[in-house]
Scaffold this motif. Structure first.
Motif, PDB file in Angstrom:
ATOM      1  N   GLY A 250       0.816  -1.210   0.000  1.00 36.46           N
ATOM      2  CA  GLY A 250       0.000   0.000   0.000  1.00 36.46           C
ATOM      3  C   GLY A 250       0.849   1.260   0.000  1.00 36.46           C
ATOM      4  N   ILE A 251       1.918   1.246   0.777  1.00 33.53           N
ATOM      5  CA  ILE A 251       2.819   2.406   0.824  1.00 33.53           C
ATOM      6  C   ILE A 251       3.474   2.624  -0.537  1.00 33.53           C
ATOM      7  CG2 ILE A 251       4.952   3.305   1.839  1.00 33.53           C
ATOM      8  CD1 ILE A 251       4.200   1.733   4.393  1.00 33.53           C
ATOM      9  N   LEU A 252       3.907   1.541  -1.165  1.00 32.08           N
ATOM     10  CA  LEU A 252       4.571   1.657  -2.463  1.00 32.08           C
ATOM     11  C   LEU A 252       3.620   2.193  -3.531  1.00 32.08           C
ATOM     12  CD1 LEU A 252       6.697  -1.629  -2.491  1.00 32.08           C
ATOM     13  CD2 LEU A 252       7.445   0.689  -1.926  1.00 32.08           C
ATOM     14  N   LYS A 253       2.374   1.739  -3.510  1.00 32.46           N
ATOM     15  CA  LYS A 253       1.399   2.221  -4.497  1.00 32.46           C
ATOM     16  C   LYS A 253       1.125   3.709  -4.323  1.00 32.46           C
ATOM     17  CE  LYS A 253      -1.094  -2.069  -5.512  1.00 32.46           C
ATOM     18  NZ  LYS A 253      -2.409  -2.763  -5.462  1.00 32.46           N
ATOM     19  N   GLU A 254       1.148   4.174  -3.072  1.00 29.63           N
ATOM     20  CA  GLU A 254       0.914   5.596  -2.809  1.00 29.63           C
ATOM     21  C   GLU A 254       2.038   6.472  -3.355  1.00 29.63           C
ATOM     22  OE1 GLU A 254       0.538   5.880   1.367  1.00 29.63           O
ATOM     23  OE2 GLU A 254      -1.488   5.016   1.462  1.00 29.63           O
ATOM     24  N   GLN A 255       3.213   5.885  -3.543  1.00 25.22           N
ATOM     25  CA  GLN A 255       4.380   6.666  -3.954  1.00 25.22           C
ATOM     26  C   GLN A 255       4.411   6.978  -5.445  1.00 25.22           C
ATOM     27  OE1 GLN A 255       6.495   8.136  -1.770  1.00 25.22           O
ATOM     28  NE2 GLN A 255       4.922   7.315  -0.394  1.00 25.22           N
ATOM     29  N   CYS A 256       3.520   6.378  -6.199  1.00 24.07           N
ATOM     30  CA  CYS A 256       3.482   6.712  -7.623  1.00 24.07           C
ATOM     31  C   CYS A 256       2.118   6.383  -8.216  1.00 24.07           C
ATOM     32  CB  CYS A 256       4.576   5.984  -8.387  1.00 24.07           C
ATOM     33  SG  CYS A 256       4.832   6.688 -10.023  1.00 24.07           S
ATOM     34  N   PRO A 257       1.180   7.303  -8.105  1.00 24.59           N
ATOM     35  CA  PRO A 257      -0.148   7.060  -8.676  1.00 24.59           C
ATOM     36  C   PRO A 257      -0.124   6.969 -10.204  1.00 24.59           C
ATOM     37  CG  PRO A 257       0.070   9.325  -7.885  1.00 24.59           C
ATOM     38  CD  PRO A 257       1.266   8.594  -7.406  1.00 24.59           C
ATOM     39  N   ASP A 258       0.850   7.649 -10.842  1.00 21.18           N
ATOM     40  CA  ASP A 258       0.982   7.588 -12.303  1.00 21.18           C
ATOM     41  C   ASP A 258       2.073   6.577 -12.640  1.00 21.18           C
ATOM     42  OD1 ASP A 258       1.271   7.903 -14.993  1.00 21.18           O
ATOM     43  OD2 ASP A 258       1.523  10.077 -14.960  1.00 21.18           O
ATOM     44  N   LYS A 259       1.680   5.378 -13.009  1.00 19.91           N
ATOM     45  CA  LYS A 259       2.637   4.297 -13.200  1.00 19.91           C
ATOM     46  C   LYS A 259       3.567   4.507 -14.389  1.00 19.91           C
ATOM     47  CE  LYS A 259       1.876   2.090  -9.578  1.00 19.91           C
ATOM     48  NZ  LYS A 259       2.945   2.151  -8.546  1.00 19.91           N
ATOM     49  N   GLU A 260       3.187   5.358 -15.338  1.00 17.25           N
ATOM     50  CA  GLU A 260       4.074   5.621 -16.468  1.00 17.25           C
ATOM     51  C   GLU A 260       5.313   6.394 -16.024  1.00 17.25           C
ATOM     52  OE1 GLU A 260       2.512   7.186 -20.024  1.00 17.25           O
ATOM     53  OE2 GLU A 260       0.963   5.657 -20.249  1.00 17.25           O
ATOM     54  N   LYS A 261       5.217   7.069 -14.873  1.00 13.71           N
ATOM     55  CA  LYS A 261       6.357   7.823 -14.358  1.00 13.71           C
ATOM     56  C   LYS A 261       7.175   7.021 -13.349  1.00 13.71           C
ATOM     57  CE  LYS A 261       4.119  12.334 -14.943  1.00 13.71           C
ATOM     58  NZ  LYS A 261       3.667  13.575 -14.251  1.00 13.71           N
ATOM     59  N   ALA A 262       6.733   5.813 -13.062  1.00 19.40           N
ATOM     60  CA  ALA A 262       7.431   4.972 -12.077  1.00 19.40           C
ATOM     61  C   ALA A 262       8.596   4.262 -12.749  1.00 19.40           C
ATOM     62  CB  ALA A 262       6.462   3.960 -11.479  1.00 19.40           C
ATOM     63  N   LYS A 263       9.809   4.683 -12.431  1.00 16.54           N
ATOM     64  CA  LYS A 263      10.996   4.112 -13.074  1.00 16.54           C
ATOM     65  C   LYS A 263      12.029   3.620 -12.066  1.00 16.54           C
ATOM     66  CE  LYS A 263      10.435   6.857 -17.260  1.00 16.54           C
ATOM     67  NZ  LYS A 263       9.236   7.593 -16.867  1.00 16.54           N
ATOM     68  N   ILE A 264      11.665   3.614 -10.788  1.00 17.93           N
ATOM     69  CA  ILE A 264      12.610   3.186  -9.751  1.00 17.93           C
ATOM     70  C   ILE A 264      12.138   1.859  -9.158  1.00 17.93           C
ATOM     71  CG2 ILE A 264      13.662   3.770  -7.538  1.00 17.93           C
ATOM     72  CD1 ILE A 264      13.182   6.733  -8.289  1.00 17.93           C
ATOM     73  N   PRO A 265      12.887   0.792  -9.365  1.00 15.41           N
ATOM     74  CA  PRO A 265      12.494  -0.514  -8.830  1.00 15.41           C
ATOM     75  C   PRO A 265      12.637  -0.564  -7.308  1.00 15.41           C
ATOM     76  CG  PRO A 265      14.076  -0.729 -10.627  1.00 15.41           C
ATOM     77  CD  PRO A 265      14.072   0.704 -10.221  1.00 15.41           C
ATOM     78  N   VAL A 266      11.856  -1.439  -6.711  1.00 15.00           N
ATOM     79  CA  VAL A 266      11.930  -1.679  -5.269  1.00 15.00           C
ATOM     80  C   VAL A 266      12.334  -3.136  -5.061  1.00 15.00           C
ATOM     81  CG1 VAL A 266      10.682  -1.669  -3.080  1.00 15.00           C
ATOM     82  CG2 VAL A 266      10.143   0.039  -4.838  1.00 15.00           C
ATOM     83  N   VAL A 267      13.330  -3.332  -4.213  1.00 17.85           N
ATOM     84  CA  VAL A 267      13.850  -4.676  -3.956  1.00 17.85           C
ATOM     85  C   VAL A 267      13.810  -4.942  -2.457  1.00 17.85           C
ATOM     86  CG1 VAL A 267      15.839  -6.211  -4.156  1.00 17.85           C
ATOM     87  CG2 VAL A 267      15.356  -4.549  -5.966  1.00 17.85           C
ATOM     88  N   ALA A 268      13.278  -6.096  -2.087  1.00 22.46           N
ATOM     89  CA  ALA A 268      13.244  -6.490  -0.679  1.00 22.46           C
ATOM     90  C   ALA A 268      14.452  -7.356  -0.356  1.00 22.46           C
ATOM     91  CB  ALA A 268      11.963  -7.256  -0.380  1.00 22.46           C
ATOM     92  N   ILE A 269      15.051  -7.083   0.794  1.00 24.37           N
ATOM     93  CA  ILE A 269      16.141  -7.914   1.307  1.00 24.37           C
ATOM     94  C   ILE A 269      15.573  -8.723   2.467  1.00 24.37           C
ATOM     95  CG2 ILE A 269      18.461  -7.937   2.280  1.00 24.37           C
ATOM     96  CD1 ILE A 269      18.821  -5.095   1.173  1.00 24.37           C
TER      97      ILE A 269
END
Length: 312
Positions: A250-269
């Motif tokens: 939910g937090i990650l989705k809030e960080q980019c409502p416009d998915k075309e502008k989302a260019k930073i991957p998120v990786v879990a350790i």
């Protein structure tokens, strides 16, 4: 006739330097022709400045008949004694080798292709976290599919539209093939400073299948060396608890409502005892800004930080 060449000096001493000039030898060194003899190409280039003149002097001695007598005595015309590989030729002081990318650049300039490696090969492992496509498979994707790729620019053709706007047509390549990429005016304004021949880029764009051969409509680009990731450290409980997983997503989705502008991957350790596993979130969870995402995650008691792509 006398076996394999044992050194640059041995080569220069045995070949006819009237047929192989200094510039030709420099090109041979930069292309890797002497790598089996000595892998430090930069050292060979520096040595050549001394060795070439030395070899020419020995050739003149031989042509005058002086060299034959001195060769029998085991000394050169300047008084140096012979060793097991021939005469002690002058050498330059030790220097560091050229960076790998510079070696490859010389190979491409002189031969038109790479010999010792490919500039993108060293990035293959670290960039997998981006799930880039292979350019050879571009035609397998549907029209307007949004994707990213790790590429090099081979050629740039700048174009001016009828309205006077600037755009570009690029020839790009990866380890699997080459395609054409179109940079329309709006995107061109943003990425123009990055459009340099031989630049290594992460690019984002859409598939264009209007013509027989698929092309890429480039939307954005970033140098590989500056691409950042958001890393989230999860303990076993956070990684396996459904409520925590939903909260994180939910937090990650809030960080980019416009998915075309989302260019930073998120990786879990995910840390479990001594084991450490990297888990890449799907593209639907990519974000737009590293700093605000990390702050939001930390505020929600998720341990997160920014990491460079090449450091993964």
């Amino acid at each position: 006739e006398s076996g394999e060449f044992k050194s640059l000096a041995d080569f220069c001493d045995r070949v006819d330097l009237r047929a192989v000039n200094r510039r030709s030898l420099e090109s041979l060194i930069h292309c890797g022709a002497f790598d089996k003899i000595a892998s430090n190409r930069n050292q060979l280039i520096h040595d050549l400045a001394f060795v070439y003149d030395w070899a020419q002097s020995r050739a003149r001695d031989r042509s005058s008949g002086q060299g034959n007598l001195l060769d029998l005595l085991g000394i050169s015309s300047n008084g140096s004694k012979a060793n097991k590989n021939g005469y002690d030729a002058p050498k330059a002081p030790p220097v560091a080798d050229l960076p790998p990318q510079e070696k490859l650049k010389f190979e491409k300039e002189l031969l038109g292709f790479y010999v010792s490696d490919h500039p993108l090969q060293s990035l293959r492992k670290s960039t997998q976290v981006l799930a880039p496509i292979n350019l050879a498979q571009l035609g397998d994707y549907k029209e307007d599919t949004i994707l990213c790729a790790v590429v090099m620019i081979n050629n740039i053709k700048k174009v001016t539209t009828k309205k006077g706007d600037s755009m570009a047509i690029l020839q790009i390549e990866d380890l699997t093939g080459q395609v054409e990429a179109i940079v329309f005016p709006k995107s061109y304004e943003r990425v123009n400073p990055l459009l340099i021949t031989d630049a290594r880029l992460i690019i984002w764009g859409k598939v264009d299948r209007k013509e027989e051969k698929a092309k890429l409509i480039l939307d954005d680009a970033e140098p590989v060396e500056t691409v950042q990731l958001v890393m989230v450290e999860l303990d076993p409980q956070q990684a396996t608890t459904i409520e925590e997983q939903h909260r994180l997503r939910g937090i990650l989705k809030e960080q980019c409502p416009d998915k075309e502008k989302a260019k930073i991957p998120v990786v879990a350790i995910v840390q479990s005892g001594d084991a450490r596993k990297l888990v890449r979130f799907g593209r639907q969870f990519w974000v737009q800004d590293c700093r605000t995402t990390v702050q939001a995650l930390n505020n929600a008691r998720f341990l997160a930080h920014i990491q460079m792509l090449t450091g993964v």
